[in-house]
Enzyme design. Sequence first.
Site, PDB file in Angstrom:
ATOM      1  N   MET A   1       0.832  -1.187   0.000  1.00 37.29           N
ATOM      2  CA  MET A   1       0.000   0.000   0.000  1.00 37.29           C
ATOM      3  C   MET A   1       0.877   1.252   0.000  1.00 37.29           C
ATOM      4  O   MET A   1       2.065   1.199   0.243  1.00 37.29           O
ATOM      5  CB  MET A   1      -0.926   0.007   1.215  1.00 37.29           C
ATOM      6  CG  MET A   1      -1.873  -1.197   1.267  1.00 37.29           C
ATOM      7  SD  MET A   1      -2.965  -1.264  -0.140  1.00 37.29           S
ATOM      8  CE  MET A   1      -3.993   0.152   0.174  1.00 37.29           C
ATOM      9  N   CYS A   2       0.255   2.373  -0.242  1.00 39.27           N
ATOM     10  CA  CYS A   2       0.951   3.647  -0.341  1.00 39.27           C
ATOM     11  C   CYS A   2       0.131   4.703   0.393  1.00 39.27           C
ATOM     12  O   CYS A   2      -0.892   4.400   0.995  1.00 39.27           O
ATOM     13  CB  CYS A   2       1.132   4.047  -1.807  1.00 39.27           C
ATOM     14  SG  CYS A   2       1.846   2.743  -2.861  1.00 39.27           S
ATOM     15  N   ARG A   3       0.593   5.927   0.347  1.00 42.57           N
ATOM     16  CA  ARG A   3      -0.145   7.081   0.871  1.00 42.57           C
ATOM     17  C   ARG A   3      -0.056   8.177  -0.184  1.00 42.57           C
ATOM     18  O   ARG A   3       0.987   8.359  -0.820  1.00 42.57           O
ATOM     19  CB  ARG A   3       0.468   7.618   2.166  1.00 42.57           C
ATOM     20  CG  ARG A   3       0.651   6.614   3.295  1.00 42.57           C
ATOM     21  CD  ARG A   3      -0.632   6.399   4.090  1.00 42.57           C
ATOM     22  NE  ARG A   3      -1.489   5.440   3.412  1.00 42.57           N
ATOM     23  CZ  ARG A   3      -2.712   5.095   3.822  1.00 42.57           C
ATOM     24  NH1 ARG A   3      -3.239   5.690   4.882  1.00 42.57           N
ATOM     25  NH2 ARG A   3      -3.407   4.199   3.170  1.00 42.57           N
TER      26      ARG A   3
END
Length: 252
Positions: A1-3
């Site tokens: 996942m990322c932001r």
Amino acid sequence: MCRHVGYLGPPRSPVDAVFDAPYSLLRQTYAPRDMRGGGVVNADGFGLGWYDDGPEPVRYRRPVPLWSDHDLPRLARSVHSGAFVAAVRNGTTGMPSGEGACAPFTGGRWLFSHNGMVRGWPDSLAVLAGKLPVTDLMTLEAPTDSAVLWALLRERLAAGEDPAGAVADLIAQVERAAPGSRLNFLLTDGTVLVGTAWTHALSVRVEGEAVLFASEPLDDAPGWSEVPDRHLVRAEHGAVEVIPLNADRSVP
């Protein structure tokens, strides 16, 4: 996942969202508050894209943790733009690293970021990707799910599709091909900003004509609204519209 974080409104510097806010993108690199099982840190690269007076956005990316780059804070402080997208990456196991894998991706006037993953990659996207021109596949910036998603979306945008409709239809197609995927997008051309919450979080803050989208609120101040899961948000000229998504027909 990322932001990731996206902004649309009167010109401002991205430095607060990326570095200075209490829960800035920098802090989310090493201490995210809402990863929902998608990892612990987001240290596999970063990117920032914004608009100046040119025909296409300006982009700065590096395949290193955001905290290790000493040039971007000064650069971000010098920028004042009416729209920007910034992201930090937590690469999915088995996906390649490198600058080309870091959002935002670009094409013409567009900036695009994907926070999530496609289940069953790469087999699950083979049929959809097979409909793209061979040259598009051969010139991908990286052999990742995010890069293929951008190629699929870019083709729709180039055909003149409405950006919100193009995003909604792509999510529906990918969810049918790869159920359980995490498809949280940010997309802008400097005049419209589209974001999605699909199995992960997205929050929105509106202040006059300024609209800020973020994977997590950047501070504890009032004004943040969490976007319901499986919804799309479209911002334009200070107006924000929240639209439910559906895997069968994308926008009811």
